[in-house]
Design an enzyme around this catalytic site. Structure first.
Site, PDB file in Angstrom:
ATOM      1  N   ASN A 157      49.038  32.905  46.373  1.00  0.00           N
ATOM      2  CA  ASN A 157      50.338  33.135  45.717  1.00  0.00           C
ATOM      3  C   ASN A 157      51.025  34.435  46.140  1.00  0.00           C
ATOM      4  OD1 ASN A 157      48.501  34.648  44.265  1.00  0.00           O
ATOM      5  ND2 ASN A 157      49.381  34.155  42.273  1.00  0.00           N
ATOM      6  N   LYS A 180      38.973  37.538  53.940  1.00  0.00           N
ATOM      7  CA  LYS A 180      39.138  36.083  54.012  1.00  0.00           C
ATOM      8  C   LYS A 180      40.389  35.699  53.216  1.00  0.00           C
ATOM      9  CE  LYS A 180      38.239  31.780  52.167  1.00  0.00           C
ATOM     10  NZ  LYS A 180      39.673  31.561  52.268  1.00  0.00           N
ATOM     11  N   ALA A 182      43.496  33.096  51.878  1.00  0.00           N
ATOM     12  CA  ALA A 182      43.482  31.718  51.378  1.00  0.00           C
ATOM     13  C   ALA A 182      43.825  30.742  52.506  1.00  0.00           C
ATOM     14  CB  ALA A 182      44.491  31.572  50.250  1.00  0.00           C
ATOM     15  N   GLY A 233      41.790  35.849  42.516  1.00  0.00           N
ATOM     16  CA  GLY A 233      41.846  34.388  42.489  1.00  0.00           C
ATOM     17  C   GLY A 233      41.488  33.877  41.109  1.00  0.00           C
ATOM     18  N   SER A 234      40.976  32.667  41.059  1.00  0.00           N
ATOM     19  CA  SER A 234      40.714  32.045  39.760  1.00  0.00           C
ATOM     20  C   SER A 234      39.457  32.636  39.111  1.00  0.00           C
ATOM     21  CB  SER A 234      40.519  30.550  39.961  1.00  0.00           C
ATOM     22  OG  SER A 234      39.410  30.322  40.794  1.00  0.00           O
ATOM     23  N   GLU A 255      40.132  40.366  40.183  1.00  0.00           N
ATOM     24  CA  GLU A 255      41.483  40.168  39.622  1.00  0.00           C
ATOM     25  C   GLU A 255      41.620  38.676  39.409  1.00  0.00           C
ATOM     26  OE1 GLU A 255      43.567  42.441  38.755  1.00  0.00           O
ATOM     27  OE2 GLU A 255      42.829  44.234  39.749  1.00  0.00           O
ATOM     28  N   LEU A 256      41.444  38.230  38.170  1.00  0.00           N
ATOM     29  CA  LEU A 256      41.306  36.787  37.935  1.00  0.00           C
ATOM     30  C   LEU A 256      42.498  36.200  37.177  1.00  0.00           C
ATOM     31  CD1 LEU A 256      37.492  37.003  37.098  1.00  0.00           C
ATOM     32  CD2 LEU A 256      38.587  36.705  39.325  1.00  0.00           C
ATOM     33  N   CYS A 289      49.783  35.378  38.486  1.00  0.00           N
ATOM     34  CA  CYS A 289      48.761  35.570  37.446  1.00  0.00           C
ATOM     35  C   CYS A 289      49.343  36.270  36.233  1.00  0.00           C
ATOM     36  CB  CYS A 289      47.606  36.367  38.022  1.00  0.00           C
ATOM     37  SG  CYS A 289      48.171  37.909  38.745  1.00  0.00           S
ATOM     38  N   GLU A 386      46.060  28.054  32.210  1.00  0.00           N
ATOM     39  CA  GLU A 386      47.090  28.641  33.064  1.00  0.00           C
ATOM     40  C   GLU A 386      47.988  27.509  33.592  1.00  0.00           C
ATOM     41  OE1 GLU A 386      45.077  30.772  36.203  1.00  0.00           O
ATOM     42  OE2 GLU A 386      46.562  32.356  36.152  1.00  0.00           O
TER      43      GLU A 386
HETATM   44  P1  NAP Z   1      41.041  30.295  44.002  1.00  0.00           P
HETATM   45  O1  NAP Z   1      40.914  28.842  44.122  1.00  0.00           O
HETATM   46  O2  NAP Z   1      40.062  31.046  43.173  1.00  0.00           O
HETATM   47  O3  NAP Z   1      41.052  30.866  45.496  1.00  0.00           O
HETATM   48  C1  NAP Z   1      41.167  32.229  45.777  1.00  0.00           C
HETATM   49  C2  NAP Z   1      40.430  32.551  47.065  1.00  0.00           C
HETATM   50  O4  NAP Z   1      39.045  32.277  46.894  1.00  0.00           O
HETATM   51  C3  NAP Z   1      40.890  31.705  48.258  1.00  0.00           C
HETATM   52  O5  NAP Z   1      40.836  32.502  49.419  1.00  0.00           O
HETATM   53  C4  NAP Z   1      39.819  30.624  48.307  1.00  0.00           C
HETATM   54  O6  NAP Z   1      39.632  30.056  49.589  1.00  0.00           O
HETATM   55  C5  NAP Z   1      38.592  31.424  47.933  1.00  0.00           C
HETATM   56  N1  NAP Z   1      37.465  30.625  47.458  1.00  0.00           N
HETATM   57  C6  NAP Z   1      37.467  29.440  46.831  1.00  0.00           C
HETATM   58  N2  NAP Z   1      36.198  29.050  46.560  1.00  0.00           N
HETATM   59  C7  NAP Z   1      35.385  30.024  47.037  1.00  0.00           C
HETATM   60  C8  NAP Z   1      33.968  30.213  47.077  1.00  0.00           C
HETATM   61  N3  NAP Z   1      33.119  29.315  46.555  1.00  0.00           N
HETATM   62  N4  NAP Z   1      33.482  31.333  47.657  1.00  0.00           N
HETATM   63  C9  NAP Z   1      34.320  32.237  48.191  1.00  0.00           C
HETATM   64  N5  NAP Z   1      35.667  32.120  48.188  1.00  0.00           N
HETATM   65  C10 NAP Z   1      36.189  31.030  47.608  1.00  0.00           C
HETATM   66  O7  NAP Z   1      42.459  30.739  43.430  1.00  0.00           O
HETATM   67  P2  NAP Z   1      43.911  30.258  43.917  1.00  0.00           P
HETATM   68  O8  NAP Z   1      44.149  28.914  43.388  1.00  0.00           O
HETATM   69  O9  NAP Z   1      44.069  30.505  45.367  1.00  0.00           O
HETATM   70  O10 NAP Z   1      44.820  31.336  43.188  1.00  0.00           O
HETATM   71  C11 NAP Z   1      45.294  31.183  41.910  1.00  0.00           C
HETATM   72  C12 NAP Z   1      44.468  31.970  40.923  1.00  0.00           C
HETATM   73  O11 NAP Z   1      44.466  33.358  41.287  1.00  0.00           O
HETATM   74  C13 NAP Z   1      45.049  31.937  39.526  1.00  0.00           C
HETATM   75  O12 NAP Z   1      44.025  31.765  38.592  1.00  0.00           O
HETATM   76  C14 NAP Z   1      45.696  33.308  39.378  1.00  0.00           C
HETATM   77  O13 NAP Z   1      45.847  33.733  38.050  1.00  0.00           O
HETATM   78  C15 NAP Z   1      44.759  34.168  40.153  1.00  0.00           C
HETATM   79  N6  NAP Z   1      45.404  35.413  40.565  1.00  0.00           N
HETATM   80  C16 NAP Z   1      45.039  36.565  39.947  1.00  0.00           C
HETATM   81  C17 NAP Z   1      45.657  37.761  40.285  1.00  0.00           C
HETATM   82  C18 NAP Z   1      45.264  39.031  39.616  1.00  0.00           C
HETATM   83  O14 NAP Z   1      45.636  40.078  40.132  1.00  0.00           O
HETATM   84  N7  NAP Z   1      44.546  39.012  38.508  1.00  0.00           N
HETATM   85  C19 NAP Z   1      46.652  37.776  41.264  1.00  0.00           C
HETATM   86  C20 NAP Z   1      47.013  36.576  41.882  1.00  0.00           C
HETATM   87  C21 NAP Z   1      46.370  35.403  41.522  1.00  0.00           C
HETATM   88  P3  NAP Z   1      40.415  28.723  50.064  1.00  0.00           P
HETATM   89  O15 NAP Z   1      41.850  29.037  49.973  1.00  0.00           O
HETATM   90  O16 NAP Z   1      39.914  28.563  51.460  1.00  0.00           O
HETATM   91  O17 NAP Z   1      39.985  27.645  49.128  1.00  0.00           O
END
Ligand code: NAP
Length: 485
Positions: A157, A180, A182, A233-234, A255-256, A289, A386
């Site tokens: 995002n 790494k 996304a 990420g999530s 940062e979730l 997020c 979310e």
């Molecule tokens: P995500 O599915 O958790 O993915 C984030 C990153 O983690 C991507 O690079 C993804 O790779 C990688 N990933 C997925 N599975 C993994 C694993 N088993 N081991 C290592 N890495 C892995 O999250 P998203 O859908 O991209 O992003 C949305 C989420 O991010 C929302 O929940 C949002 O609230 C959160 N977010 C939080 C903040 C904050 O600052 N708190 C800021 C922005 C977003 P791939 O892309 O290759 O699957």
């Protein structure tokens, strides 16, 4: 076409200063969400490539940690300038892979540069302590040292600025990095490699690997050379990384996910609240997020707030992020649209009223109409989940105590917002909300100078502020004895 002309669009991993393909030669397609067309490919790497990237970072660390803070400061300032000199081209790349409007993409790239500048400066202020000694003949010193190799994993995002908050403090502190990005938005991540190369960071200081998330993640978690993982990420994936990295006891910053409440009291300036609501809800089509997930409006001003929010929502210009004047682009993919549809259907079935939107946009693909839903109730799914889309559910409340309890009724604790004209209430509510960040009469609060981050299941650690570099440093206590004093 941009993909032919952008010097920043790299379709390879950066490992030890070399742009290389995956060992297997396999690739992943990268799709433009505004038109469904393929932009290009990136390597589908796994554990072996990641291991080499970590080893390169470790070799580079041995030299990088010895550079002076001033030298690191100067290189980071150059990096800042290179980002700003190429803001337009980096923003176009970002819009093409992510979908947000060019206006927002330029803002994000500008924010990345601002984080780099901030941490260039903070790197010079990583002070230690000289502590009064309880012993007459010994002295106590506390120093700060870089943790070593760090690994950064980021979401789609904010593919540029989420890396800025990790790469910049790491390099400023004297660490080296394996990154790494996304899978859906790898080019803005790989662009950091091209920029670091251009301004003269040594080979191996920043390595970037794209590909199979869990294979790359597993190597990062299990490799003892990696001393810190910084993840955005999530919450679901964050928990996996915390668990897996426990075996080698790494530092972690997380940062979730969020579930931001936006509270409007009846003593608030309603027009100001609507303005703030538009920013806090619809930025990046609701895919941030810190985006408002739940609006809570006090009964007396409920109807007027809903009416004004719906009127402002209707005016949003939807389109390809590349088109002049676009305010809201597509959602990232079809799955994101389906999630939004499910949540709206759930609300409709439980008595929610669609005031505006509530369906796919006529542009097709993953475009969705910005939506306002009134009569939201706590049994609806977006009370807990979310949304990550352009949907504004509005709940009605009566008392301050009730709304603070409702706002806190979530496992998340990232950002929250509230609007009031009463100073006493501002302090009471601010102290009552269990969140890492609070906007009072403001809907957009992120800035490099302030610590960004959540509590509860929204994460650990802070990015930005003077706190943002601390996680990249180890504290060392030194006791100097035998001084014969
Ligand atoms: P995500 O599915 O958790 O993915 C984030 C990153 O983690 C991507 O690079 C993804 O790779 C990688 N990933 C997925 N599975 C993994 C694993 N088993 N081991 C290592 N890495 C892995 O999250 P998203 O859908 O991209 O992003 C949305 C989420 O991010 C929302 O929940 C949002 O609230 C959160 N977010 C939080 C903040 C904050 O600052 N708190 C800021 C922005 C977003 P791939 O892309 O290759 O699957």
């Amino acid at each position: 076409m941009l993909q032919k002309s952008s010097p920043f669009m790299k379709q390879a991993n950066l490992i030890n200063g070399e742009w290389v393909q995956a060992d297997s030669g396999a690739t992943l397609d990268v799709i433009n969400p505004a038109n469904g067309q393929k932009i290009g490919t990136v390597p589908k790497s796994g554990a072996a490539e990641t291991r080499r990237a970590i080893e390169a970072a470790d070799a580079a660390f041995k030299l990088w940690r010895k550079t002076s803070v001033l030298e690191r400061h100067k290189l980071l300032r150059k990096l800042h300038d290179a980002i700003m000199d190429n803001q337009q081209s980096l923003a176009e790349l970002l819009t093409m892979e992510q979908g947000k409007s060019l206006f927002e993409a330029k803002g994000e790239v500008g924010a990345s540069a601002a984080y780099v500048l901030w941490f260039a400066e903070e790197g010079r202020r990583t002070y230690g302590d000289v502590v009064p000694s309880p012993w007459a003949d010994r002295r106590i010193m506390v120093t700060k040292e870089p943790v070593g190799v760090i690994a950064a994993i980021t979401p789609w995002n904010f593919p540029s600025s989420m890396l800025a908050r990790k790469i910049a403090p790491a390099l400023a502190a004297g660490c080296t990095a394996v990154v790494k990005p996304a899978a859906q938005t790898p080019y803005s991540g790989l662009a950091w490699g091209a920029l670091c190369e251009e301004v003269g960071f040594p080979k191996g200081a920043v390595n970037i690997v794209t590909g199979a998330a869990s294979e790359i993640g597993d190597e990062i978690c299990s490799n003892p050379l990696v001393r810190k993982i910084t993840f955005t990420g999530s919450t679901e994936v964050g928990k996996i990384l915390i668990q897996k990295s426990a075996a080698t006891v790494k530092k972690v910053s997380m940062e979730l996910g969020g579930n931001a409440p936006f509270i409007v009291f009846d003593d608030a300036d309603i027009d100001r609240a609507v303005q703030g609501a538009m920013l806090a809800k619809y930025r990046n089509s609701g895919q941030t997020c810190v985006c408002t997930n739940r609006f809570f409006v006090q009964a007396k001003v409920y109807d007027s707030f809903v009416e004004k929010l719906a009127a402002a929502t209707l005016k949003l210009k939807i389109g390809s992020g590349m088109d002049e004047g676009t305010e809201q682009g597509p959602l990232i993919d079809e799955k994101a649209v389906e999630k939004v549809e499910e949540l709206i259907e759930d609300a409709r079935a439980k008595g929610g009223k669609i005031i505006t939107g509530g369906k796919r946009h006529a542009l097709g693909g993953s475009f969705y109409e910005p939506t306002v839903i009134s009569e939201a109730t706590p049994d609806m799914r977006f009370m807990k989940e979310e949304i990550f889309g352009p949907v504004a559910p509005v709940f009605r409340f009566e008392t301050e105590e009730e709304v603070v309890q409702l706002a806190n009724d979530t496992e998340f604790g990232l950002a929250c917002y509230f609007y009031t004209g009463n100073l006493g209430r501002a302090y009471r509510v601010m102290e009552g909300l269990k969140y890492g960040m609070v906007g009072i009469n403001e809907g957009l609060i992120t800035t490099p100078e302030a610590p960004f981050g959540g509590v509860k299941e929204s994460g650990l650690g802070k990015e930005g502020g003077h706190q943002g570099i601390e996680d990249y440093l180890d504290t060392k206590y030194v006791c100097i004895g035998g001084l014969g004093l």
